[in-house]
Motif scaffolding. Structure first.
Motif, PDB file in Angstrom:
ATOM      1  N   VAL A 202      47.786  40.497  40.768  1.00 52.75           N
ATOM      2  CA  VAL A 202      46.355  40.172  40.864  1.00 52.75           C
ATOM      3  C   VAL A 202      46.157  38.818  40.233  1.00 52.75           C
ATOM      4  CG1 VAL A 202      44.041  40.908  40.312  1.00 52.75           C
ATOM      5  CG2 VAL A 202      45.829  42.583  40.580  1.00 52.75           C
ATOM      6  N   VAL A 205      41.471  36.687  38.068  1.00 51.92           N
ATOM      7  CA  VAL A 205      40.592  37.657  37.412  1.00 51.92           C
ATOM      8  C   VAL A 205      39.436  36.858  36.825  1.00 51.92           C
ATOM      9  CG1 VAL A 205      40.451  39.336  35.554  1.00 51.92           C
ATOM     10  CG2 VAL A 205      42.543  39.129  36.885  1.00 51.92           C
ATOM     11  N   VAL A 217      41.002  44.200  33.755  1.00 52.72           N
ATOM     12  CA  VAL A 217      41.886  44.645  34.833  1.00 52.72           C
ATOM     13  C   VAL A 217      41.919  46.166  34.862  1.00 52.72           C
ATOM     14  CG1 VAL A 217      44.290  44.716  35.584  1.00 52.72           C
ATOM     15  CG2 VAL A 217      43.287  42.570  34.854  1.00 52.72           C
ATOM     16  N   PHE A 220      38.615  47.568  36.193  1.00 55.26           N
ATOM     17  CA  PHE A 220      38.416  47.295  37.610  1.00 55.26           C
ATOM     18  C   PHE A 220      39.231  48.238  38.482  1.00 55.26           C
ATOM     19  CE2 PHE A 220      39.249  45.162  41.605  1.00 55.26           C
ATOM     20  CZ  PHE A 220      37.990  44.706  41.942  1.00 55.26           C
ATOM     21  N   GLN A 337      39.394  42.937  47.588  1.00 54.01           N
ATOM     22  CA  GLN A 337      38.849  43.784  46.535  1.00 54.01           C
ATOM     23  C   GLN A 337      37.344  43.617  46.335  1.00 54.01           C
ATOM     24  OE1 GLN A 337      41.040  45.998  45.442  1.00 54.01           O
ATOM     25  NE2 GLN A 337      42.435  44.959  46.819  1.00 54.01           N
ATOM     26  N   TRP A 344      39.945  38.230  42.170  1.00 51.79           N
ATOM     27  CA  TRP A 344      40.747  39.441  42.275  1.00 51.79           C
ATOM     28  C   TRP A 344      41.631  39.388  43.519  1.00 51.79           C
ATOM     29  CZ3 TRP A 344      40.718  42.563  38.169  1.00 51.79           C
ATOM     30  CH2 TRP A 344      39.608  42.555  37.329  1.00 51.79           C
ATOM     31  N   THR A 346      44.713  39.910  45.560  1.00 52.43           N
ATOM     32  CA  THR A 346      45.867  40.791  45.419  1.00 52.43           C
ATOM     33  C   THR A 346      46.926  40.453  46.461  1.00 52.43           C
ATOM     34  OG1 THR A 346      44.703  42.383  46.795  1.00 52.43           O
ATOM     35  CG2 THR A 346      44.641  42.750  44.433  1.00 52.43           C
TER      36      THR A 346
END
Lengths: 759, 759
Positions: A202, A205, A217, A220, A337, A344, A346
């Motif tokens: 990830v 952030v 994290v 979330f 996300q 965020w 990914t």
């Protein structure tokens, strides 16, 4: 223009030099003293811990068994013996698939060459255009399309052949894509449990005033993936720490050097100077000096480490998030996300060894700006690199050197040296640039912000290929620098560009044949000799090595080098496809290259190279795409060439070729590329279910907890636990590797048997 | 070249005609008899069931309230009154965002025009280049870049302005992208529960000898999405059934027509002939004939329906799979399911109304082949469409007609008629082609295999835009057909193309001003009059309408028509951006167009158009991309123009402009486009959690069970339950719509108050 005789001479020279390299290799490799240079892979795998011969002291260094000299080419069949599944097991999928590129070359060009010689050569040969014209021509040109008269109906043969060659190439490519995709999926499916199967990286952030990154994290993912989230690891900015560790390692090397010197000559204590490179400053006792330096650094390192580990400040807004199942990780990696698609982010986590740690913290906006900068920089590098080199060349002439360094004049004025410098100097700037080019491109990719080393290599390879295409391929055909070409093209019509290039293509055939022999044949044969690692190993062995472990460190197995090797292979594909219709005489030379390179690199992959990471053949879409590019270029150039031959009625048929090829590429992209980008849920679910059934009580959390720790921490810990060791273990503990060959040599595997008989 | 006076005359004519259209509209719309033509949206929403005036019989058809004629422009402020959130509620997000395109036009061009007139006009005007040259020139050219002497330093102004305009446009575009993305996400988040939020469309279900499609789908998703799978609906191939239903509907229309005729004139029973179009064949009683025909069709329909529903053969390998949560659907839609990326393709299900049912069953390979075919067909359509038209034109001359139909000669030879035909005939083939072009493009998109009507419209819009760009914009600048242009460009250098176009751009300013007035001003004013729907409605009303419900069917509200409207707007963006630096005098005309069109279309969206589906502004990335394209084209053309003006020192600065613009586009694409393509998991999770808290006992399965049924089944069911009705309800039951205004008119909403005062 070179005649057949000239080519014969060139071929003889290159075959002889290739043969010399191979003979040198055959002799050097069976000397026990070189064993670690030519078989490092086996040492690293822990399957070999010393040369196999045992006997007198002399035979420890020199092979006295004269029978083994007679079998000096025995490595070739041995290199071909190991079956592919075992090769994948031994050297990884990346290397095994990399070797398939050479195989594709053979698969494409052997049938094309047969057909070319059976059909095209008679068609070209039985004309008398060149004989009747008053042009200078060589025997090779008689075999080429230049020998067909203007407007001849014979051009239909070339057209039909272009279609046949295209379909054959596409067929081979499609089959190969299919096989490689299946190999990749099989490899991923049959692999052992690996942390990257459960982990998602990830990035970006968002900052939060109330919560730390790790809390953020956790919250979330607990909210948004409640059934699947397991644990996570934050990423620390450890750049300063790794700097310190590297510094200490260098000091340790010096210390070892002086200690060894002292032990060999105990009469004189070695001394050094404190200044730059030990050249000036106060003279001190070397061993004491470096010992104290190392002590200071050790303290600094442990301070810095505590700082990094304890304070939240060094935590960067990125984390490795692990899930309970592969399904959960696969879902998280493939979905968006939050509303803001730049937060965020990914992605699949790269293998721990594959992570490029320095780039994990770059935010989205900065990434797009970096991409723009690099685009512009690369453009200038490709088209204007000759400008600084020309400046350096104009400065670095004999008069300039004499002026700047007058004391050298007497030496330079010696006739032999002068002519040597005059011949050598202008080229040297260019040569140095070309040697450093892959590194420059790699730096560019690093600046651009890719997060895995495999992605860095892939991007560098793309850039290197474009550079070679423009500056070597086009640059050789229409002589002139890339910038002059660009200027030409800007002032030419879109129609004329393929014409200009197409017409000069047949004339350059002999040049490229020589190029293939020098760069391809002799170059590949030189690769197997490993001259540079050989010298470096023996130097290190003499000056630094105290223990077996040091000796292991002194080995430099190297890697396949995708970012430099693959673009060069692609150049041969390009040449082969372009000349297949025009001058089929060039094809056998390319086939010899592919065959020789296949054997040599297969040997190297088995015995030498140690791949540093495993991307599971993620580079294949690039390889496929570049062969398609070569195919399209060849079609456009043929179109340009035929349009000057007054065979215009064939144009519509020729235009459909690139359209069909592009369509074929898009089809393949849709059909096979997802296998290299995404991870299907069905596969993930199957592996999860199997695992649950087999190991119902598996403690996955402890397995994943420390998988993604910055490698420098491990190094520091090792240092602290074992102060005498400065072993740099780049791989985290959890990756099943046998790099520490301190352990006793295990039982030889089924294939090591066949290998030992080689040594 | 047109002078300022000529333009004044043209402007007067067009303003007058626009005014005439607006006046006609003002009068016609307040006639109660036209109420359903000009306010259909309110009828369809069920907020209005009859004209608002009540009184004598005459006042039912003609408005006798003379005060209302005085307020004849009152619709304009009324159209602007409704605030945007209410507009979204009233007409959907698609329409509301579509109107924002006009607003962007105003936002971009008003400041540019102000700056242009303040800076560029003085800079251009105060030169005497054209005065001194012996060229013919108009007053407008004095304001344009043509009036600046070669190599003048004044071109720096144009350069700086190009930068300023680019930055301003990009700023507006970025802000707007941000707003629209937020609107879309807010719209999706605040929506009621809709079936498409839980549903994923699965295509290319692989055939299985042992299991039916429905079993296969159920097993697959139970295994691979065990925690989330809820239910699914298979898709039936009901093409034959809908054909029958349509046929029956047509018969019913004829029956109604004859019944009405008979009821008006009971003395004579209407008769018809059984042959083609009732033109020949046996004469029969019309009412009996059509009644029996309908009876037969009814039987056939119910047979076909049973066949489709019961036998598994009509099931196509696609299904709508519903999940327990939005999270589950979002995950499934964004991930790859199996190894083979061409099987089990999952996409977000379009809204039920948005599904294009005919294309659901096309397999992957067929899709790629269709794409290739359409690519080639579209290429030929764009570049060679003039060839068949020229052939038709050469055939359809006076002599040809006289030869083919000699009995027409006396009429044709009349002078007035002859000259009329001679003037009119050559253009008519082209005109007909242009009228049918959007339909041809739509057919192409349908053949290409898109599965939602919104995607069909978006693709058609892209194609239409490219056609307009090549054939209208480039075609007007360098006169000649697209094919001639292509040929020219092929023989010109890449440098020369922008030059050729750039130099002729200033000369075409007056042409485009006239074009804007004719197509933009008068065209938009004509749109509000709705001449065609007006005539069709009154015809239908007279011949077919028996009940209120029939009358409702006779209304044709139409839609915004993204596939035809948006490309035309984009042409104005292109003209505005290209001429902003060259001839700023053109800008006010464009601003008037955008302002007028905004008011007119806002009125139409509020009162007339009935959007048939809701894609939640999924078209915005296309709109944004096309404005960026226009910006880049304008920059390239300016580059070409300036390079002929001997202002070459500005070239490097001009080259950076398109690079920066492309970079900006990529940035926006990364930052905002995912909001239009993917559905973030966080949003899904939030809505799921909220819903679980609010309605813990919701029976989602029953809600989703019948959401995706081919609309023809509903029609058939309606027919069967209510044989007198042939109401075609395109929307499935679950979509909250009040289309059946048979229900009593509900209380007027807060905004309907303001609207009734208009009537």
């Amino acid at each position: 223009m070179a005649t057949l005789g000239d080519i014969g001479v060139a071929a003889t020279i290159n075959i002889l030099s290739a043969f010399a390299f191979l003979s040198a290799f055959a002799i050097l490799r069976i000397q026990p003293i070189n064993d670690r240079v030519y078989f490092p892979k086996w040492y690293l795998k822990g399957l070999r811990s010393s040369p196999l011969q045992t006997g007198t002291l002399v035979s420890k260094f020199v092979n006295l068994d004269f029978r083994s000299y007679l079998r000096f080419l025995s490595w070739m069949p041995a290199a071909l013996q190991m079956p592919e599944p075992e090769l994948i097991d031994h050297a990884g999928l990346d290397s095994a698939v990399y070797l398939r590129i050479y195989l594709i070359g053979l698969k494409i060009f052997i049938p094309i060459a047969c057909l070319g010689f059976a059909v095209m050569v008679p068609v070209n040969w039985t004309n008398k255009t060149l004989e009747h014209s008053k042009l200078k021509y060589s025997n090779i040109d008689l075999l080429s399309i230049s020998n067909v008269p203007l407007g001849s109906n014979r051009f239909w043969t070339h057209l039909v052949m272009a279609y046949v060659f295209t379909f054959w190439t596409c067929y081979v490519l499609k089959r190969e894509y299919e096989i490689v995709a299946a190999m990749r999926l099989h490899f991923l499916a049959s692999e052992h449990r690996r942390p990257d199967q459960f982990t998602v990286l990830v990035r970006n952030v968002p900052p939060d005033p109330d919560e730390s990154v790790t809390q953020l994290v956790e919250h979330f993912f607990l909210v948004n993936h409640p059934d699947h989230y397991l644990t996570h690891q934050v990423v620390n900015n450890a750049n300063k720490l790794s700097e310190l560790v590297n510094k200490k390692k260098k000091m340790q090397n010096w210390l070892d050097f002086y200690q060894l010197k002292y032990s060999r000559n105990p009469a004189r204590k070695p001394s050094t100077k404190t200044g730059f490179l030990g050249l000036w400053g106060k003279t001190v006792d070397a061993i004491d000096f470096y010992t104290s330096k190392i002590e200071t650094l050790k303290k600094e390192i442990s301070l810095e480490k505590d700082k990094v580990m304890s304070s939240g400040k060094s935590v960067i807004p990125a984390a490795f998030v692990s899930f309970k199942t592969r399904w959960g990780a696969s879902v998280c990696a493939q979905t968006q996300q939050t509303r803001n698609p730049t937060l965020w982010l990914t992605d699949w986590a790269p293998e721990p060894r594959d992570v490029y740690w320095d780039n994990l913290a770059i935010p989205f906006v900065s990434l797009t700006i970096r991409r723009l900068i690099i685009f512009v920089a690369y453009f200038f590098l490709t088209f204007f690199f000759m400008i600084p080199i020309a400046i350096v060349q104009s400065l670095a002439n004999i008069e300039g050197i004499e002026k700047a360094l007058p004391f050298l004049r007497p030496i330079i004025e010696v006739k032999v040296i002068k002519s040597f410098i005059q011949g050598f100097l202008p080229g040297i700037a260019l040569k140095i640039f070309l040697i450093f080019l892959p590194d420059i491109l790699m730096l560019m990719s690093k600046f651009e912000g890719f997060i895995s080393r495999s992605a860095l290599e892939r991007r560098s390879a793309t850039r290197y290929y474009i550079f070679l295409f423009i500056n070597v391929f086009l640059g050789s055909i229409i002589t002139g620098t890339a910038f002059q070409q660009l200027d030409n093209f800007m002032h030419q019509s879109a129609n004329d560009i393929p014409k200009t290039i197409g017409t000069s293509i047949p004339m350059k055939a002999t040049f490229f044949i020589t190029y293939i022999m020098v760069d391809g044949w002799a170059g590949v044969a030189g690769e197997i000799l490993r001259l540079k690692p050989l010298i470096v190993y023996h130097l290190k062995n003499f000056f630094l090595v105290k223990t077996e472990k040091d000796r292991e460190e002194a080995m430099d197995p190297g890697t396949v080098g995708f970012n430099t090797g693959e673009p060069q292979i692609q150049l041969y594909f390009l040449l082969g496809l372009v000349y297949a219709v025009v001058t089929p005489f060039l094809l056998p030379f390319i086939i010899v290259f592919f065959a020789l390179a296949f054997v040599v690199y297969r040997h190297q992959v088995i015995n030498v190279y140690n791949q540093e990471y495993e991307s599971a053949a993620a580079f294949w879409p690039d390889v496929h795409g570049r062969i398609i590019t070569a195919l399209i270029v060849s079609q456009l150039l043929l179109m340009g060439l035929l349009s000057t031959k007054e065979a215009a009625q064939s144009t519509p048929l020729l235009i459909t070729l690139p359209i069909l090829t592009i369509w074929f590429h898009r089809f393949c992209k849709g059909r096979y590329e997802p296998a290299f980008v995404r991870y299907p849920l069905q596969e993930a679910m199957m592996k999860d279910t199997l695992e649950r059934a087999r190991e119902p009580n598996l403690n996955l959390k402890s397995f994943l907890q420390i998988a993604y720790i910055h490698p420098v921490f491990k190094e520091v810990e090792e240092c602290e636990s074992d102060p005498a060791s400065e072993e740099s273990d780049q791989e985290p503990v959890l990756i099943p590797t046998k790099r520490q060959s301190r352990m006793n040599t295990p039982l030889p595997s089924k294939h090591s048997g066949s290998m030992t008989s080689l040594g």
